[in-house]
Design a protein around this motif. Structure first.
Motif, PDB file in Angstrom:
ATOM      1  N   GLU A   1     -24.340  -3.143  -5.827  1.00  0.00           N
ATOM      2  CA  GLU A   1     -24.835  -3.827  -4.626  1.00  0.00           C
ATOM      3  C   GLU A   1     -24.318  -3.190  -3.343  1.00  0.00           C
ATOM      4  O   GLU A   1     -24.760  -3.523  -2.242  1.00  0.00           O
ATOM      5  N   GLY A   2     -23.378  -2.256  -3.467  1.00  0.00           N
ATOM      6  CA  GLY A   2     -22.869  -1.564  -2.290  1.00  0.00           C
ATOM      7  C   GLY A   2     -21.375  -1.331  -2.352  1.00  0.00           C
ATOM      8  O   GLY A   2     -20.593  -2.237  -2.100  1.00  0.00           O
ATOM      9  N   ALA A   3     -20.974  -0.112  -2.685  1.00  0.00           N
ATOM     10  CA  ALA A   3     -19.548   0.222  -2.777  1.00  0.00           C
ATOM     11  C   ALA A   3     -19.019   0.654  -1.414  1.00  0.00           C
ATOM     12  O   ALA A   3     -19.756   1.199  -0.594  1.00  0.00           O
ATOM     13  N   PRO A   4     -17.733   0.420  -1.145  1.00  0.00           N
ATOM     14  CA  PRO A   4     -17.148   0.872   0.115  1.00  0.00           C
ATOM     15  C   PRO A   4     -17.320   2.388   0.272  1.00  0.00           C
ATOM     16  O   PRO A   4     -17.015   3.138  -0.656  1.00  0.00           O
ATOM     17  N   PRO A   5     -17.786   2.853   1.440  1.00  0.00           N
ATOM     18  CA  PRO A   5     -17.998   4.294   1.651  1.00  0.00           C
ATOM     19  C   PRO A   5     -16.777   5.010   2.194  1.00  0.00           C
ATOM     20  O   PRO A   5     -16.886   6.142   2.671  1.00  0.00           O
ATOM     21  N   PHE A   6     -15.599   4.360   2.125  1.00  0.00           N
ATOM     22  CA  PHE A   6     -14.405   4.879   2.779  1.00  0.00           C
ATOM     23  C   PHE A   6     -14.128   6.344   2.462  1.00  0.00           C
ATOM     24  O   PHE A   6     -13.932   7.154   3.364  1.00  0.00           O
ATOM     25  N   LEU A   7     -14.098   6.717   1.187  1.00  0.00           N
ATOM     26  CA  LEU A   7     -13.719   8.090   0.831  1.00  0.00           C
ATOM     27  C   LEU A   7     -14.666   9.111   1.451  1.00  0.00           C
ATOM     28  O   LEU A   7     -14.233  10.110   2.026  1.00  0.00           O
ATOM     29  N   ARG A   8     -15.953   8.865   1.320  1.00  0.00           N
ATOM     30  CA  ARG A   8     -16.924   9.815   1.843  1.00  0.00           C
ATOM     31  C   ARG A   8     -16.925   9.843   3.371  1.00  0.00           C
ATOM     32  O   ARG A   8     -17.039  10.903   3.991  1.00  0.00           O
ATOM     33  N   ALA A   9     -16.742   8.679   3.981  1.00  0.00           N
ATOM     34  CA  ALA A   9     -16.875   8.577   5.430  1.00  0.00           C
ATOM     35  C   ALA A   9     -15.629   8.995   6.197  1.00  0.00           C
ATOM     36  O   ALA A   9     -15.733   9.518   7.308  1.00  0.00           O
ATOM     37  N   VAL A  10     -14.439   8.756   5.618  1.00  0.00           N
ATOM     38  CA  VAL A  10     -13.216   9.003   6.390  1.00  0.00           C
ATOM     39  C   VAL A  10     -12.424  10.210   5.862  1.00  0.00           C
ATOM     40  O   VAL A  10     -12.424  11.264   6.502  1.00  0.00           O
TER      41      VAL A  10
ATOM     42  N   MET B   1       0.806  -1.216   0.000  1.00  0.00           N
ATOM     43  CA  MET B   1       0.000   0.000   0.000  1.00  0.00           C
ATOM     44  C   MET B   1       0.843   1.272   0.000  1.00  0.00           C
ATOM     45  O   MET B   1       0.532   2.217  -0.739  1.00  0.00           O
ATOM     46  N   PRO B   2       1.926   1.374   0.820  1.00  0.00           N
ATOM     47  CA  PRO B   2       2.730   2.606   0.770  1.00  0.00           C
ATOM     48  C   PRO B   2       3.301   2.897  -0.615  1.00  0.00           C
ATOM     49  O   PRO B   2       3.379   4.069  -1.017  1.00  0.00           O
ATOM     50  N   GLU B   3       3.686   1.854  -1.347  1.00  0.00           N
ATOM     51  CA  GLU B   3       4.268   2.056  -2.680  1.00  0.00           C
ATOM     52  C   GLU B   3       3.235   2.633  -3.644  1.00  0.00           C
ATOM     53  O   GLU B   3       3.515   3.577  -4.391  1.00  0.00           O
ATOM     54  N   ALA B   4       2.027   2.062  -3.632  1.00  0.00           N
ATOM     55  CA  ALA B   4       0.975   2.553  -4.519  1.00  0.00           C
ATOM     56  C   ALA B   4       0.544   3.962  -4.125  1.00  0.00           C
ATOM     57  O   ALA B   4       0.293   4.822  -4.977  1.00  0.00           O
ATOM     58  N   TYR B   5       0.464   4.191  -2.832  1.00  0.00           N
ATOM     59  CA  TYR B   5       0.111   5.512  -2.301  1.00  0.00           C
ATOM     60  C   TYR B   5       1.119   6.555  -2.766  1.00  0.00           C
ATOM     61  O   TYR B   5       0.765   7.632  -3.263  1.00  0.00           O
ATOM     62  N   GLU B   6       2.390   6.225  -2.637  1.00  0.00           N
ATOM     63  CA  GLU B   6       3.456   7.153  -3.027  1.00  0.00           C
ATOM     64  C   GLU B   6       3.491   7.371  -4.532  1.00  0.00           C
ATOM     65  O   GLU B   6       3.655   8.503  -5.005  1.00  0.00           O
ATOM     66  N   ARG B   7       3.310   6.318  -5.283  1.00  0.00           N
ATOM     67  CA  ARG B   7       3.444   6.393  -6.745  1.00  0.00           C
ATOM     68  C   ARG B   7       2.272   7.131  -7.394  1.00  0.00           C
ATOM     69  O   ARG B   7       2.461   7.980  -8.271  1.00  0.00           O
ATOM     70  N   HIS B   8       1.042   6.821  -6.974  1.00  0.00           N
ATOM     71  CA  HIS B   8      -0.120   7.306  -7.700  1.00  0.00           C
ATOM     72  C   HIS B   8      -0.871   8.453  -7.031  1.00  0.00           C
ATOM     73  O   HIS B   8      -1.554   9.218  -7.723  1.00  0.00           O
ATOM     74  N   LEU B   9      -0.786   8.572  -5.707  1.00  0.00           N
ATOM     75  CA  LEU B   9      -1.601   9.560  -5.009  1.00  0.00           C
ATOM     76  C   LEU B   9      -0.818  10.768  -4.508  1.00  0.00           C
ATOM     77  O   LEU B   9      -1.290  11.899  -4.602  1.00  0.00           O
ATOM     78  N   VAL B  10       0.374  10.539  -3.968  1.00  0.00           N
ATOM     79  CA  VAL B  10       1.124  11.634  -3.362  1.00  0.00           C
ATOM     80  C   VAL B  10       1.395  12.789  -4.337  1.00  0.00           C
ATOM     81  O   VAL B  10       1.120  13.956  -4.010  1.00  0.00           O
TER      82      VAL B  10
ATOM     83  N   PHE C   1      -6.243   4.763  -5.832  1.00  0.00           N
ATOM     84  CA  PHE C   1      -7.366   4.542  -4.925  1.00  0.00           C
ATOM     85  C   PHE C   1      -7.618   3.052  -4.681  1.00  0.00           C
ATOM     86  O   PHE C   1      -7.917   2.640  -3.561  1.00  0.00           O
ATOM     87  N   LEU C   2      -7.488   2.250  -5.743  1.00  0.00           N
ATOM     88  CA  LEU C   2      -7.824   0.829  -5.653  1.00  0.00           C
ATOM     89  C   LEU C   2      -6.767   0.004  -4.936  1.00  0.00           C
ATOM     90  O   LEU C   2      -7.073  -1.067  -4.402  1.00  0.00           O
ATOM     91  N   THR C   3      -5.524   0.475  -4.927  1.00  0.00           N
ATOM     92  CA  THR C   3      -4.451  -0.316  -4.314  1.00  0.00           C
ATOM     93  C   THR C   3      -3.703   0.410  -3.205  1.00  0.00           C
ATOM     94  O   THR C   3      -2.970  -0.232  -2.449  1.00  0.00           O
ATOM     95  N   GLY C   4      -3.890   1.726  -3.082  1.00  0.00           N
ATOM     96  CA  GLY C   4      -3.147   2.501  -2.094  1.00  0.00           C
ATOM     97  C   GLY C   4      -3.991   3.032  -0.959  1.00  0.00           C
ATOM     98  O   GLY C   4      -3.513   3.849  -0.163  1.00  0.00           O
ATOM     99  N   THR C   5      -5.254   2.589  -0.857  1.00  0.00           N
ATOM    100  CA  THR C   5      -6.151   2.995   0.220  1.00  0.00           C
ATOM    101  C   THR C   5      -6.865   1.757   0.762  1.00  0.00           C
ATOM    102  O   THR C   5      -6.809   0.679   0.152  1.00  0.00           O
ATOM    103  N   PRO C   6      -7.573   1.870   1.893  1.00  0.00           N
ATOM    104  CA  PRO C   6      -8.316   0.728   2.424  1.00  0.00           C
ATOM    105  C   PRO C   6      -9.395   0.179   1.499  1.00  0.00           C
ATOM    106  O   PRO C   6      -9.910  -0.923   1.749  1.00  0.00           O
ATOM    107  N   VAL C   7      -9.753   0.903   0.443  1.00  0.00           N
ATOM    108  CA  VAL C   7     -10.697   0.364  -0.538  1.00  0.00           C
ATOM    109  C   VAL C   7     -10.167  -0.941  -1.126  1.00  0.00           C
ATOM    110  O   VAL C   7     -10.938  -1.837  -1.516  1.00  0.00           O
TER     111      VAL C   7
END
Length: 253
Positions: free
Chosen positions: A152-161, A1-10, A204-210
């Motif tokens: 059927e129900g997507a993770p609400p992580f982004l909106r909730a946290v 997760m840190p690698e994906a976070y650093e590469r795609h989101l930071v 988002f798909l690999t660098g977050t709790p989603v």
């Protein structure tokens, strides 16, 4: 997760706001700085550039982030630490900073009380928090694509946290409960630039709790492809831009 976070989101989300927050920190002329929820060190590097004479201690609860951050930015002192139970003496820092981390604290008043404890009498607490999800072009596009791909129900992580702590009145109440006084609350809107919508989707798909919810599915691969396609259709192909809003707060003991 840190690698994906650093590469795609930071570079897209966090670097623009790190420059803004570091400039605000420099204006306070701190000598000793404590950073909370430092992640992989985007703000850490910006701080050391903006205030090269300051001593910076960067902390994160996640040991993997500390390992990645210390390799990325060795000029800072790195420590694994819980913001709600900081391993530092009273009054030891002129400035405590936190970039997009307070939303993740389980007990924010408890964490803010720890900030107050480690701040010098004339010290400052400087931090930011994302605005509502609709004010983040990339996040809103991703959540819409995710919900369309998971009816059927997507993770609400982004909106909730990350985007669930966007009301300044709530933040002010939490600061007050911890014995801190709000100085300023300023809304800041900046532009993020990504190499592609697919890169942001991957982040988002690999660098977050989603990622946990997606990987648990048998159709994980096709789901990732569907989300990526929908984001690309919405944002465009090639390099993409979007505006992102946050509120920057300063407080004192």
């Amino acid at each position: 997760m840190p690698e994906a976070y650093e590469r795609h989101l930071v570079p897209v989300f966090f670097q623009p706001f790190a420059v803004d927050l570091a400039a605000r920190a420099a204006a306070l002329r701190p000598r000793t700085v404590l950073e909370l929820a430092a992640g992989t060190g985007a703000l850490t590097s910006a701080l050391l550039t903006a205030v090269p004479t300051a001593s910076v201690v960067a902390t994160d609860l996640n040991e993997a982030m500390v390992t990645a951050g210390s390799a990325r930015e060795p000029r800072a002192q790195w420590r694994q630490a819980d913001a709600q139970d900081l391993p530092f003496e009273d009054g030891g820092f002129d400035l405590v900073v936190c970039q997009f981390g307070v939303m993740f604290f389980p007990d924010r008043p408890a964490a803010y009380a720890e900030v107050r404890r480690v701040l010098a009498p004339q010290g400052r607490f400087l931090f930011n928090s994302w605005g509502p999800l609709a004010s983040h072009g990339f996040g809103a596009a991703f959540q819409t694509a995710l919900e369309q791909s998971m009816p059927e129900g997507a993770p609400p992580f982004l909106r909730a946290v990350p985007h669930g702590y966007s009301d300044p009145a709530t933040v002010t109440a939490d600061l007050t409960a911890a014995g801190l006084t709000l100085d300023t609350a300023a809304e800041v809107t900046l532009e993020g630039v990504a190499e592609s919508a697919a890169s942001v989707a991957t982040g988002f798909l690999t660098g977050t709790p989603v990622s946990a919810a997606v990987e648990a599915r048998e159709d994980a691969q096709s789901l990732r492809a569907a989300v990526t396609q929908r984001m690309t259709e919405r944002l465009g192909s090639g390099p993409v831009k979007a505006t992102m809003s946050a509120t920057v707060y300063t407080a004192h003991p």
